[in-house]
Design an enzyme around this catalytic site. Structure first.
Site, PDB file in Angstrom:
ATOM      1  N   LYS A 138      46.727  84.197  71.185  1.00  0.00           N
ATOM      2  CA  LYS A 138      47.019  85.626  71.375  1.00  0.00           C
ATOM      3  C   LYS A 138      45.743  86.439  71.227  1.00  0.00           C
ATOM      4  CE  LYS A 138      51.783  86.109  69.918  1.00  0.00           C
ATOM      5  NZ  LYS A 138      52.242  85.255  68.826  1.00  0.00           N
ATOM      6  N   ASP A 160      43.323  77.759  69.866  1.00  0.00           N
ATOM      7  CA  ASP A 160      44.120  78.986  69.772  1.00  0.00           C
ATOM      8  C   ASP A 160      43.891  79.749  68.481  1.00  0.00           C
ATOM      9  OD1 ASP A 160      45.648  77.253  68.225  1.00  0.00           O
ATOM     10  OD2 ASP A 160      46.827  76.683  69.979  1.00  0.00           O
ATOM     11  N   MET A 219      56.505  79.090  60.037  1.00  0.00           N
ATOM     12  CA  MET A 219      56.931  80.119  61.003  1.00  0.00           C
ATOM     13  C   MET A 219      58.187  80.838  60.525  1.00  0.00           C
ATOM     14  SD  MET A 219      56.286  78.143  64.605  1.00  0.00           S
ATOM     15  CE  MET A 219      56.873  76.544  64.077  1.00  0.00           C
TER      16      MET A 219
END
Ligand code: SAH
Length: 517
Positions: free
Chosen positions: A67, A45, A181
């Site tokens: 993404k 990813d 995050m």
């Protein structure tokens, strides 16, 4: 009996959950590298975009699940099913994850479905960004007298939008707090900790894209962390460190001192040649992405070459000329099929360049001559001066070799030149490498060690705007090819990897000064 044994009728696949580390390829584990090198399917990813991907075998199937502009990440359930499906097809599957697969990596979820279906799995831990990013910023996560522990906390909201952190509890520990995050919830984190009684002047740091060439470290304090992030436009991926040890960066910051820190170098050489240059650059602190755009394909069953080797053994050649390390490798592979190094006993050896000289030395041969300038024409001119009437010269080299070498040699008059194609240079493309996005980024350079490398690059990535490429080139021939495609070019003083590395340092310095003005 294990179902992977060779006498089992059906080969069962296996999944390795591999931590790729935070960015710097040097932080991938040895086990991770081994597993990746044997993968048949690699599922990866967005956090994996750099050097690590160059270790994937060229014929492995790559599945990107991160993404993409406009598109969303593949849903977790779909990823789980994908891994299962590939394993049931009998494949060796590597699920590559940023940092450590079990640190907020949803690694456990991916294992559940595999386990339910009795698929064999292994987990290869990785170096987590929670510790590596602070380390590269010069911030120890614990330090005697300042912090006796460290907590790694997610700043990701739950599905219902809330952030479920017991700030009181964390504030009480006195630990260094590392948030992952946490950029989009930074204000909640800041307020939560302040309300829990943590002093506003507690040192804090944000480390953006840690361990990569884009690493940026912002040091501030708890009360000003949100303001600093906004002012500096800090973005994910970043880790947030809150605690007394954050102030140690002033003393311990080290990465920025390396001469090529902050520089991303895209090395385009063929795979078997790129590691030497890559490690020279990494030692100096550069982030290196190896993207081979050409490959050496030996010409098989060449009767001319077979005949030449026979003649060589019969002492019929006066000189043998090698023009590249690949040429040396391919020639000796062919020679060793029927003869050995003694075939060269009665002939003298010329080498075009230090890399070629070193490749010969690795096979126990000292070059008798190197030209004063490392290009085909100079070699031709200087070697022709050494030739005697009747001499035969063997040049085993690329099919697309430089013509001037032969025409200059021919000027010697009564000589026989056997220019024999031993390998083709074929173009190739690394699908995982997003050239159009990465190369235009500041402080990013493409390194070219041959004109065919430049052509291979342009061929692989025809769509991108080549004028955005900063090309660091090994010599004038390579440079002029890069200029033809509108690239911004720097040329090394000598045709050596050391000089190419210096040239990159010079380019980086020049660009930094230019951007300052
Ligand atoms: N498993 C990963 C974490 C995945 S969660 C690990 O162990 O590192 C994703 C978060 O990791 C990002 O939002 C960011 O907080 C952090 N992260 C990952 N790579 C990073 C990097 N190179 N620099 C800073 N933070 C990083």
């Amino acid at each position: 009996m294990n179902s992977n044994d060779c006498n089992s009728t059906e080969r069962k696949g296996k999944v390795w959950l591999v931590g790729a580390g935070p960015g710097d390829i040097g932080l991938l584990t040895l086990k991770g590298r081994d597993v990746l090198g044997k993968a048949e399917v690699v599922v990866y990813d967005a956090l994996i975009r750099g050097g690590v991907m160059s270790l994937v075998p060229a014929d492995a199937e790559l599945v990107y699940v991160g993404k993409r502009a406009g598109k969303h990440t593949m849903k977790q359930d779909d990823i789980n099913r994908l891994l299962l499906g590939k394993a049931l097809e009998g494949k060796r599957v590597v699920r590559l994850k940023g940092g450590d697969p079990f640190v907020f990596g949803r690694g456990g979820e991916e294992l559940e479905l595999l386990k339910e279906n009795n698929v064999e799995c292994e987990v290869v831990p990785g170096v987590t960004s929670a510790f590596a990013a602070p380390a590269y910023a010069g911030i120890p996560v614990t330090h005697r007298g300042l912090s006796t522990g460290v907590s790694v906390i997610t700043g990701h909201r739950r599905d219902n939008g809330s952030l479920d952190i017991d700030f009181q509890a964390y504030a009480r520990t006195g630990n260094t707090l590392v948030f992952l995050m946490g950029m989009s919830t930074l204000d909640i984190i800041m307020k939560g900790l302040l309300e829990a009684g943590m002093p506003g002047d507690t040192p804090a740091a944000i480390i953006e894209k840690g361990t990569t060439a884009s690493q940026r470290v912002l040091v501030t304090d708890l009360a000003h962390i949100k303001q600093t992030a906004e002012y500096e436009h800090a973005t994910a991926p970043a880790v947030i460190v809150v605690g007394q040890t954050a102030k140690l960066r002033e003393d311990f910051g080290w990465h920025e001192m390396l001469p090529l820190s902050g520089i991303r170098a895209v090395v385009t050489r063929p795979k078997e040649l790129s590691s030497g240059l890559a490690s020279m650059l990494r030692v100096k602190g550069a982030e290196v992405i190896e993207v081979p755009v050409i490959e050496i394909e030996p010409v098989s069953g060449s009767s001319r070459l077979e005949k030449a080797i026979e003649d060589l053994q019969n002492g019929m050649y006066r000189w043998i000329v090698f023009t590249s390390p690949s040429g040396v490798r391919v020639f000796f592979d062919e020679l060793m099929k029927t003869a050995d190094i003694r075939a060269l006993a009665s002939c003298r050896v010329a080498a075009l360049g230090k890399g070629t000289e070193a490749a010969l030395a690795g096979r126990g041969l000292k070059a008798d001559m190197l030209p004063t300038v490392f290009d085909g024409r100079t070699l031709g001119e200087e070697l022709s001066g050494l030739l005697q009437p009747g001499d035969r010269v063997l040049i085993p080299r690329a099919a697309i070799g430089n013509k001037e070498l032969v025409s200059e040699l021919a000027k010697a008059g009564d000589v026989i030149i056997d220019d024999i194609a031993t390998y083709d240079t074929v173009y190739r493309k690394a699908d995982w490498f997003d050239a159009g996005t990465i190369l235009p980024e500041p402080d990013t350079y493409a390194l070219f060690t041959s004109a065919s490398g430049v052509r291979g690059f342009v061929n692989a990535y025809p769509e991108m705007d080549h004028s955005t490429v900063r090309a660091v080139c090994i010599g004038p021939m390579t440079a002029s090819e890069a200029e033809k495609h509108g690239m911004k070019v720097w040329t090394s003083e000598e045709a050596t990897l050391a000089s190419l590395t210096e040239c990159l340092e010079r380019a980086a310095k020049e660009q930094k000064n230019e951007w300052k003005h």
